[in-house]
Design a protein around this motif. Sequence first.
Motif, PDB file in Angstrom:
ATOM      1  N   LEU A  55      22.091  36.760 -14.054  1.00  0.00           N
ATOM      2  CA  LEU A  55      22.368  36.736 -12.557  1.00  0.00           C
ATOM      3  C   LEU A  55      22.724  35.343 -11.830  1.00  0.00           C
ATOM      4  CD1 LEU A  55      19.537  34.985 -12.297  1.00  0.00           C
ATOM      5  CD2 LEU A  55      18.457  36.641 -13.094  1.00  0.00           C
ATOM      6  N   TYR A  56      22.796  35.839 -10.489  1.00  0.00           N
ATOM      7  CA  TYR A  56      22.032  34.990  -9.689  1.00  0.00           C
ATOM      8  C   TYR A  56      21.962  34.780  -8.795  1.00  0.00           C
ATOM      9  CZ  TYR A  56      25.674  37.408  -6.494  1.00  0.00           C
ATOM     10  OH  TYR A  56      26.576  38.943  -5.947  1.00  0.00           O
ATOM     11  N   ILE A  57      20.749  33.706  -7.762  1.00  0.00           N
ATOM     12  CA  ILE A  57      20.551  33.875  -6.136  1.00  0.00           C
ATOM     13  C   ILE A  57      20.942  33.478  -5.533  1.00  0.00           C
ATOM     14  CG2 ILE A  57      18.802  31.952  -7.452  1.00  0.00           C
ATOM     15  CD1 ILE A  57      16.268  33.308  -5.738  1.00  0.00           C
ATOM     16  N   GLY A  61      22.583  17.280  -5.548  1.00  0.00           N
ATOM     17  CA  GLY A  61      23.397  16.337  -5.044  1.00  0.00           C
ATOM     18  C   GLY A  61      24.315  17.649  -4.023  1.00  0.00           C
ATOM     19  N   ILE A  62      23.305  18.648  -4.541  1.00  0.00           N
ATOM     20  CA  ILE A  62      23.563  20.109  -2.989  1.00  0.00           C
ATOM     21  C   ILE A  62      23.167  19.985  -2.070  1.00  0.00           C
ATOM     22  CG2 ILE A  62      23.772  22.565  -3.410  1.00  0.00           C
ATOM     23  CD1 ILE A  62      23.472  22.934  -6.418  1.00  0.00           C
ATOM     24  N   PRO A  63      23.739  20.115  -1.169  1.00  0.00           N
ATOM     25  CA  PRO A  63      23.349  19.684   0.533  1.00  0.00           C
ATOM     26  C   PRO A  63      22.457  20.649   0.809  1.00  0.00           C
ATOM     27  CG  PRO A  63      25.576  19.597   0.211  1.00  0.00           C
ATOM     28  CD  PRO A  63      24.922  20.012  -1.184  1.00  0.00           C
ATOM     29  N   ASP A  64      22.720  22.011   0.708  1.00  0.00           N
ATOM     30  CA  ASP A  64      21.499  22.542   1.364  1.00  0.00           C
ATOM     31  C   ASP A  64      21.114  23.389   0.454  1.00  0.00           C
ATOM     32  OD1 ASP A  64      20.075  23.910   2.805  1.00  0.00           O
ATOM     33  OD2 ASP A  64      20.968  23.936   5.195  1.00  0.00           O
ATOM     34  N   PHE A  65      19.963  23.194  -0.509  1.00  0.00           N
ATOM     35  CA  PHE A  65      20.279  23.985  -1.588  1.00  0.00           C
ATOM     36  C   PHE A  65      18.972  25.538  -1.845  1.00  0.00           C
ATOM     37  CE2 PHE A  65      17.195  25.267  -5.333  1.00  0.00           C
ATOM     38  CZ  PHE A  65      17.744  25.093  -6.556  1.00  0.00           C
ATOM     39  N   ARG A  66      18.842  25.631  -0.593  1.00  0.00           N
ATOM     40  CA  ARG A  66      18.751  27.250   0.099  1.00  0.00           C
ATOM     41  C   ARG A  66      20.092  28.513  -0.055  1.00  0.00           C
ATOM     42  NH1 ARG A  66      15.918  26.911   6.263  1.00  0.00           N
ATOM     43  NH2 ARG A  66      18.143  25.083   6.812  1.00  0.00           N
ATOM     44  N   TYR A  67      20.856  27.127   0.340  1.00  0.00           N
ATOM     45  CA  TYR A  67      22.312  28.006   0.527  1.00  0.00           C
ATOM     46  C   TYR A  67      22.636  28.453  -0.843  1.00  0.00           C
ATOM     47  CZ  TYR A  67      20.757  28.593   5.250  1.00  0.00           C
ATOM     48  OH  TYR A  67      19.563  29.315   6.918  1.00  0.00           O
ATOM     49  N   ALA A  68      22.289  27.437  -1.450  1.00  0.00           N
ATOM     50  CA  ALA A  68      23.412  27.328  -2.832  1.00  0.00           C
ATOM     51  C   ALA A  68      23.137  28.800  -3.751  1.00  0.00           C
ATOM     52  CB  ALA A  68      22.875  26.481  -3.666  1.00  0.00           C
ATOM     53  N   TYR A  69      24.280  29.036  -4.537  1.00  0.00           N
ATOM     54  CA  TYR A  69      24.143  30.187  -5.401  1.00  0.00           C
ATOM     55  C   TYR A  69      23.964  28.857  -6.782  1.00  0.00           C
ATOM     56  CZ  TYR A  69      25.785  33.042  -1.702  1.00  0.00           C
ATOM     57  OH  TYR A  69      25.917  33.518  -0.844  1.00  0.00           O
ATOM     58  N   ILE A  70      22.443  29.565  -7.325  1.00  0.00           N
ATOM     59  CA  ILE A  70      23.117  29.479  -8.499  1.00  0.00           C
ATOM     60  C   ILE A  70      22.932  30.452  -9.825  1.00  0.00           C
ATOM     61  CG2 ILE A  70      21.013  27.950 -10.314  1.00  0.00           C
ATOM     62  CD1 ILE A  70      21.924  26.494  -7.519  1.00  0.00           C
ATOM     63  N   HIS A  71      23.944  30.436 -10.579  1.00  0.00           N
ATOM     64  CA  HIS A  71      23.758  31.262 -11.799  1.00  0.00           C
ATOM     65  C   HIS A  71      23.028  31.301 -12.744  1.00  0.00           C
ATOM     66  CE1 HIS A  71      27.368  32.567  -9.034  1.00  0.00           C
ATOM     67  NE2 HIS A  71      27.077  31.294  -8.492  1.00  0.00           N
ATOM     68  N   TRP A  72      23.074  31.998 -13.407  1.00  0.00           N
ATOM     69  CA  TRP A  72      22.276  32.324 -14.879  1.00  0.00           C
ATOM     70  C   TRP A  72      22.988  32.512 -16.344  1.00  0.00           C
ATOM     71  CZ3 TRP A  72      18.428  28.547 -16.513  1.00  0.00           C
ATOM     72  CH2 TRP A  72      18.047  27.768 -15.498  1.00  0.00           C
ATOM     73  N   PHE A  73      23.668  31.919 -17.031  1.00  0.00           N
ATOM     74  CA  PHE A  73      24.076  32.931 -17.971  1.00  0.00           C
ATOM     75  C   PHE A  73      23.312  32.609 -19.981  1.00  0.00           C
ATOM     76  CE2 PHE A  73      27.380  30.822 -15.284  1.00  0.00           C
ATOM     77  CZ  PHE A  73      28.513  32.383 -15.186  1.00  0.00           C
ATOM     78  N   ARG A  74      23.965  33.605 -20.540  1.00  0.00           N
ATOM     79  CA  ARG A  74      23.385  33.091 -21.987  1.00  0.00           C
ATOM     80  C   ARG A  74      24.491  33.572 -22.855  1.00  0.00           C
ATOM     81  NH1 ARG A  74      21.004  38.489 -25.256  1.00  0.00           N
ATOM     82  NH2 ARG A  74      20.426  36.983 -26.986  1.00  0.00           N
ATOM     83  N   GLN A  75      24.471  32.185 -23.686  1.00  0.00           N
ATOM     84  CA  GLN A  75      25.489  32.727 -24.637  1.00  0.00           C
ATOM     85  C   GLN A  75      25.104  32.817 -26.036  1.00  0.00           C
ATOM     86  OE1 GLN A  75      29.054  29.736 -24.407  1.00  0.00           O
ATOM     87  NE2 GLN A  75      30.027  30.723 -26.080  1.00  0.00           N
ATOM     88  N   ILE A  76      25.737  33.390 -27.079  1.00  0.00           N
ATOM     89  CA  ILE A  76      24.954  33.319 -28.444  1.00  0.00           C
ATOM     90  C   ILE A  76      26.506  33.085 -28.946  1.00  0.00           C
ATOM     91  CG2 ILE A  76      24.860  35.763 -30.082  1.00  0.00           C
ATOM     92  CD1 ILE A  76      24.408  37.393 -27.527  1.00  0.00           C
ATOM     93  N   PRO A  77      26.327  32.423 -30.399  1.00  0.00           N
ATOM     94  CA  PRO A  77      27.319  32.007 -31.362  1.00  0.00           C
ATOM     95  C   PRO A  77      28.249  32.876 -31.599  1.00  0.00           C
ATOM     96  CG  PRO A  77      24.897  30.947 -31.978  1.00  0.00           C
ATOM     97  CD  PRO A  77      24.521  32.166 -30.846  1.00  0.00           C
ATOM     98  N   SER A  78      29.068  32.155 -31.967  1.00  0.00           N
ATOM     99  CA  SER A  78      30.635  33.710 -30.959  1.00  0.00           C
ATOM    100  C   SER A  78      31.069  33.935 -30.386  1.00  0.00           C
ATOM    101  CB  SER A  78      30.344  33.896 -33.589  1.00  0.00           C
ATOM    102  OG  SER A  78      29.953  34.709 -32.884  1.00  0.00           O
TER     103      SER A  78
END
Length: 119
Positions: free
Chosen positions: A69-71, A45-62
């Motif tokens: 990062l983001y790309i 559902g992202i029309p132009d993926f190459r221009y999309a900003y994808i973010h990566w997160f980490r969650q530690i319990p509590s």
Amino acid sequence: MLLLPLLALAAAWSYGQAQVLLKQREVSITRGHKTTTSMDCIAEGIPDFRYAYIHWFRQIPSKAPERILYIGPGEVSYDDNSYSNKYSSLKKGTNVCTFTINDINSNDEGTYYCAYWHF
């Protein structure tokens, strides 16, 4: 051996009139078997993926989620420059973003997930 649950989630929400869906498979590794692992974020559902900003997160319990990062349309941007040797990301094709963790150790345990929003 230490089991490091590197979990992945799926999320869906509306962006304008289109719905965006991010899918990830659950990934679990055992230290000693691998030193590097990768996980994919499959975007629909992202029309132009190459221009999309994808973010990566980490969650530690509590603890609150922490963005690693983001790309976007160009290079990867890290929230902390020290992450550049540990984590990486790249886009493949028209809808896949891969996140890689290097030199896995017990400090890497947590839930990792991708997110999308437009700047």
